[in-house]
Design a protein around this motif. Structure first.
Motif, PDB file in Angstrom:
ATOM      1  N   TYR A 203       0.878  -1.087  -0.025  1.00 33.55           N
ATOM      2  CA  TYR A 203      -0.162  -0.069  -0.049  1.00 33.55           C
ATOM      3  C   TYR A 203       0.798   1.210   0.032  1.00 33.55           C
ATOM      4  CZ  TYR A 203      -2.517   4.014   1.895  1.00 33.55           C
ATOM      5  OH  TYR A 203      -3.273   5.069   1.987  1.00 33.55           O
ATOM      6  N   LEU A 204       1.931   1.436   0.915  1.00 32.04           N
ATOM      7  CA  LEU A 204       2.806   2.496   1.172  1.00 32.04           C
ATOM      8  C   LEU A 204       3.450   2.828  -0.413  1.00 32.04           C
ATOM      9  CD1 LEU A 204       3.640   2.385   4.671  1.00 32.04           C
ATOM     10  CD2 LEU A 204       2.263   3.757   3.571  1.00 32.04           C
ATOM     11  N   THR A 205       4.058   1.646  -0.835  1.00 33.25           N
ATOM     12  CA  THR A 205       4.793   1.684  -1.973  1.00 33.25           C
ATOM     13  C   THR A 205       3.865   2.134  -3.226  1.00 33.25           C
ATOM     14  OG1 THR A 205       6.302  -0.074  -1.243  1.00 33.25           O
ATOM     15  CG2 THR A 205       6.412   0.432  -3.678  1.00 33.25           C
ATOM     16  N   VAL A 206       2.906   1.446  -3.509  1.00 29.59           N
ATOM     17  CA  VAL A 206       1.935   1.935  -4.663  1.00 29.59           C
ATOM     18  C   VAL A 206       1.319   3.481  -4.428  1.00 29.59           C
ATOM     19  CG1 VAL A 206      -0.360   1.686  -5.641  1.00 29.59           C
ATOM     20  CG2 VAL A 206       1.229  -0.266  -4.981  1.00 29.59           C
ATOM     21  N   ARG A 207       1.358   3.803  -2.988  1.00 30.64           N
ATOM     22  CA  ARG A 207       0.830   5.311  -2.790  1.00 30.64           C
ATOM     23  C   ARG A 207       1.876   6.070  -3.086  1.00 30.64           C
ATOM     24  NH1 ARG A 207      -0.288   7.353   3.562  1.00 30.64           N
ATOM     25  NH2 ARG A 207       1.751   7.160   3.500  1.00 30.64           N
ATOM     26  N   ALA A 208       3.035   5.853  -2.774  1.00 30.29           N
ATOM     27  CA  ALA A 208       4.365   6.713  -3.414  1.00 30.29           C
ATOM     28  C   ALA A 208       4.259   7.014  -4.899  1.00 30.29           C
ATOM     29  CB  ALA A 208       5.629   6.178  -2.897  1.00 30.29           C
ATOM     30  N   ALA A 209       3.838   5.833  -5.628  1.00 30.35           N
ATOM     31  CA  ALA A 209       3.892   6.027  -7.048  1.00 30.35           C
ATOM     32  C   ALA A 209       2.796   6.719  -7.415  1.00 30.35           C
ATOM     33  CB  ALA A 209       3.622   4.532  -7.597  1.00 30.35           C
ATOM     34  N   ALA A 210       1.258   6.401  -6.766  1.00 30.72           N
ATOM     35  CA  ALA A 210       0.294   7.302  -7.293  1.00 30.72           C
ATOM     36  C   ALA A 210       0.628   8.679  -7.108  1.00 30.72           C
ATOM     37  CB  ALA A 210      -0.959   6.804  -6.600  1.00 30.72           C
ATOM     38  N   ARG A 211       1.302   9.132  -5.852  1.00 27.83           N
ATOM     39  CA  ARG A 211       1.218  10.597  -5.626  1.00 27.83           C
ATOM     40  C   ARG A 211       2.373  11.067  -6.345  1.00 27.83           C
ATOM     41  NH1 ARG A 211      -0.129  10.544   1.051  1.00 27.83           N
ATOM     42  NH2 ARG A 211      -2.068   9.526   0.620  1.00 27.83           N
ATOM     43  N   SER A 212       2.978  10.475  -6.855  1.00 28.43           N
ATOM     44  CA  SER A 212       4.296  11.194  -7.617  1.00 28.43           C
ATOM     45  C   SER A 212       3.566  11.793  -8.920  1.00 28.43           C
ATOM     46  CB  SER A 212       5.293  10.426  -7.994  1.00 28.43           C
ATOM     47  OG  SER A 212       4.871   9.323  -8.927  1.00 28.43           O
ATOM     48  N   LEU A 213       2.557  10.928  -9.376  1.00 34.41           N
ATOM     49  CA  LEU A 213       1.930  11.251 -10.722  1.00 34.41           C
ATOM     50  C   LEU A 213       0.906  12.454 -10.234  1.00 34.41           C
ATOM     51  CD1 LEU A 213       1.405   8.068 -12.257  1.00 34.41           C
ATOM     52  CD2 LEU A 213       3.353   9.648 -12.682  1.00 34.41           C
ATOM     53  N   ALA A 214       0.162  12.475  -9.273  1.00 34.26           N
ATOM     54  CA  ALA A 214      -0.690  13.278  -8.575  1.00 34.26           C
ATOM     55  C   ALA A 214      -0.083  14.900  -8.495  1.00 34.26           C
ATOM     56  CB  ALA A 214      -1.462  12.833  -7.467  1.00 34.26           C
TER      57      ALA A 214
ATOM     58  N   GLU B  97      10.872   4.920  -2.425  1.00 35.93           N
ATOM     59  CA  GLU B  97      10.140   4.754  -0.897  1.00 35.93           C
ATOM     60  C   GLU B  97       9.651   3.482  -0.716  1.00 35.93           C
ATOM     61  OE1 GLU B  97       7.374   7.964  -0.295  1.00 35.93           O
ATOM     62  OE2 GLU B  97       8.288   9.124  -1.678  1.00 35.93           O
ATOM     63  N   ALA B  98      10.259   2.455  -1.171  1.00 38.55           N
ATOM     64  CA  ALA B  98       9.733   1.005  -1.494  1.00 38.55           C
ATOM     65  C   ALA B  98       9.738   0.613  -0.215  1.00 38.55           C
ATOM     66  CB  ALA B  98      10.483   0.221  -2.341  1.00 38.55           C
ATOM     67  N   ARG B  99       8.889  -0.084   0.504  1.00 34.77           N
ATOM     68  CA  ARG B  99       8.845  -0.982   1.663  1.00 34.77           C
ATOM     69  C   ARG B  99       8.825  -2.384   1.395  1.00 34.77           C
ATOM     70  NH1 ARG B  99       6.929   2.509   5.876  1.00 34.77           N
ATOM     71  NH2 ARG B  99       6.931   4.564   5.208  1.00 34.77           N
ATOM     72  N   GLY B 100       9.740  -2.974   2.082  1.00 33.17           N
ATOM     73  CA  GLY B 100       9.805  -4.485   2.230  1.00 33.17           C
ATOM     74  C   GLY B 100       9.955  -5.446   0.789  1.00 33.17           C
ATOM     75  N   ASN B 101      10.073  -6.734   0.883  1.00 33.67           N
ATOM     76  CA  ASN B 101      10.322  -7.383  -0.282  1.00 33.67           C
ATOM     77  C   ASN B 101       9.209  -6.913  -1.352  1.00 33.67           C
ATOM     78  OD1 ASN B 101      11.482  -8.756   2.160  1.00 33.67           O
ATOM     79  ND2 ASN B 101      11.924 -10.517   0.747  1.00 33.67           N
ATOM     80  N   SER B 102       8.036  -6.952  -0.840  1.00 34.80           N
ATOM     81  CA  SER B 102       6.883  -6.966  -2.068  1.00 34.80           C
ATOM     82  C   SER B 102       7.050  -5.358  -2.555  1.00 34.80           C
ATOM     83  CB  SER B 102       5.440  -7.105  -1.069  1.00 34.80           C
ATOM     84  OG  SER B 102       5.218  -6.198  -0.032  1.00 34.80           O
ATOM     85  N   GLY B 103       7.238  -4.428  -1.789  1.00 30.86           N
ATOM     86  CA  GLY B 103       6.965  -3.120  -2.244  1.00 30.86           C
ATOM     87  C   GLY B 103       8.224  -2.948  -3.126  1.00 30.86           C
ATOM     88  N   THR B 104       9.327  -3.326  -2.792  1.00 30.17           N
ATOM     89  CA  THR B 104      10.855  -3.213  -3.695  1.00 30.17           C
ATOM     90  C   THR B 104      10.244  -4.098  -4.903  1.00 30.17           C
ATOM     91  OG1 THR B 104      11.782  -3.332  -1.611  1.00 30.17           O
ATOM     92  CG2 THR B 104      13.205  -3.626  -3.647  1.00 30.17           C
ATOM     93  N   LEU B 105       9.712  -5.188  -4.881  1.00 30.03           N
ATOM     94  CA  LEU B 105       9.584  -6.102  -6.110  1.00 30.03           C
ATOM     95  C   LEU B 105       8.693  -5.249  -6.921  1.00 30.03           C
ATOM     96  CD1 LEU B 105      10.015  -9.918  -4.776  1.00 30.03           C
ATOM     97  CD2 LEU B 105      11.506  -8.485  -6.210  1.00 30.03           C
ATOM     98  N   PHE B 106       7.417  -4.689  -6.437  1.00 27.43           N
ATOM     99  CA  PHE B 106       6.533  -4.073  -7.133  1.00 27.43           C
ATOM    100  C   PHE B 106       7.220  -2.738  -8.095  1.00 27.43           C
ATOM    101  CE2 PHE B 106       3.770  -0.541  -7.811  1.00 27.43           C
ATOM    102  CZ  PHE B 106       2.996  -0.980  -8.759  1.00 27.43           C
ATOM    103  N   SER B 107       8.050  -2.258  -7.254  1.00 33.17           N
ATOM    104  CA  SER B 107       8.604  -1.063  -7.706  1.00 33.17           C
ATOM    105  C   SER B 107       9.576  -1.255  -8.777  1.00 33.17           C
ATOM    106  CB  SER B 107       9.646  -0.423  -6.658  1.00 33.17           C
ATOM    107  OG  SER B 107       8.866   0.070  -5.627  1.00 33.17           O
TER     108      SER B 107
END
Length: 328
Positions: free
Chosen positions: A37-48, A73-83
């Motif tokens: 959630y926090l990682t995707v939020r960082a991505a979304a807010r960078s565009l906003a 701003e990636a968090r954890g394994n999952s956030g880093t891999l999504f990034s």
């Protein structure tokens, strides 16, 4: 693309509690939903944040901006891999003003390959398998479209990607002993499935599939937090960003592999600085942070250093997440 990441931020916020509840691999720390959630939020807010600027019409450029912000701003394994997934998906889309079936297949394939390669010891039965299955399914549909660049063909490829991701999520339970024993599917895999369904929804202008997660083991709202009954994992998660030459990056990966687990290293951006160094995002699980930080500092000066106890989940703003796990 902005709509996709916005939808994904909302969906992951709504589902973070249930994702945390079944998060037992690679560490039973109950934070996969929070990290995604926090990682995707960082991505979304960078565009906003670009509101008021001339509209960017390059799909690849838009996703690259979001991916770089997520990686920083990636968090954890999952956030880093999504990034890593997002940054890599942007590359085949560079210079294109719209998504097609062929471009989608190319983006998903590049993204899953890069995510697998970012990990020193990639494991099937995780979100990596979900990424790969989605890419293969989209590619198979695109191959039968004979270059059709219509929205209809794109819709078929997106449907296939989500169906492939769902099939892979179901299979995760049988691929990892920890999941088999707990009778749950992989939390990161479910998160990736949600993200892909948000892409389908945003691109095609259709609703999210509310029944998509029905029947996934461990995912019913009434189910307890599986990880809560498991022993705490010793050790910490160390993350940072650092500029390194290719040789020093390889050296760092090797040395972190020797002392830790879940080593993920991914390049941030594509260009080198004046000294020939590239920017890297680094992630590792270690028993004690001092040796890892010492190794990192011996090769360069890190920034954005974070050290988190693996036994303690990191929670986002309480108001941003529906802790009951229900759709809002």
């Amino acid at each position: 693309m902005k709509r996709w990441l916005g939808k994904a931020e909302t969906a992951l916020g709504n589902h973070s509690d249930r994702l945390n509840a079944i998060n037992i691999f690679p560490v039973a720390d109950g934070d996969t939903g929070t990290n995604l959630y926090l990682t995707v939020r960082a991505a979304a807010r960078s565009l906003a944040a670009g509101t008021g600027q001339p509209a960017q019409v390059d799909v690849g450029a838009v996703l690259s901006t979001a991916g770089q912000a997520a990686l920083e701003e990636a968090r954890g394994n999952s956030g880093t891999l999504f990034s890593v997934f997002l940054c890599a998906a942007a590359e085949p889309l560079e210079g294109h003003t719209r998504l097609t079936s062929t471009l989608l297949a190319a983006a998903l394939n590049r993204a899953q390959i890069r995510a697998w390669s970012a990990l020193s010891d990639p494991v099937p039965g995780t979100m990596l398998s979900v990424m790969e299955s989605a890419a293969r399914a989209a590619a198979a549909v695109d191959a039968g479209q004979n270059g059709d660049d219509s929205n209809h063909a794109l819709g078929l490829a997106l449907d296939a990607a989500v169906e492939g991701a769902l099939a892979a999520v179901i299979q995760t339970e049988d691929q990892l002993d920890a999941l088999t024993t707990a009778h749950v599917v992989d939390a990161g895999g479910v998160g990736m499935l949600l993200i892909l369904d948000c892409l389908r929804s945003a691109v095609m202008g259709v609703e999210l599939q509310s029944e998509l997660l029905d029947g996934l083991h461990g995912y019913d709202v009434a189910d307890p937090h599986i990880h809560a009954d498991m022993p705490d994992d010793d050790g910490v998660e160390v993350m940072c960003t650092i500029n390194l030459s290719p040789l020093n990056a390889a050296t760092l990966r090797q040395r972190l592999d020797e002392i830790g687990e879940s080593v993920i290293m991914s390049q941030v951006g594509s260009g080198a600085d004046a000294g020939g160094n590239y920017r890297w995002r680094v992630h590792v699980h270690v028993p004690d942070p001092e040796p890892a930080v010492a190794i990192i500092r011996s090769l360069g000066e890190p920034s954005q250093v974070s050290i988190s106890e693996l036994a303690l989940p990191r929670e986002p703003d309480a108001s941003a997440v529906n802790t009951a796990g229900h759709e809002r």
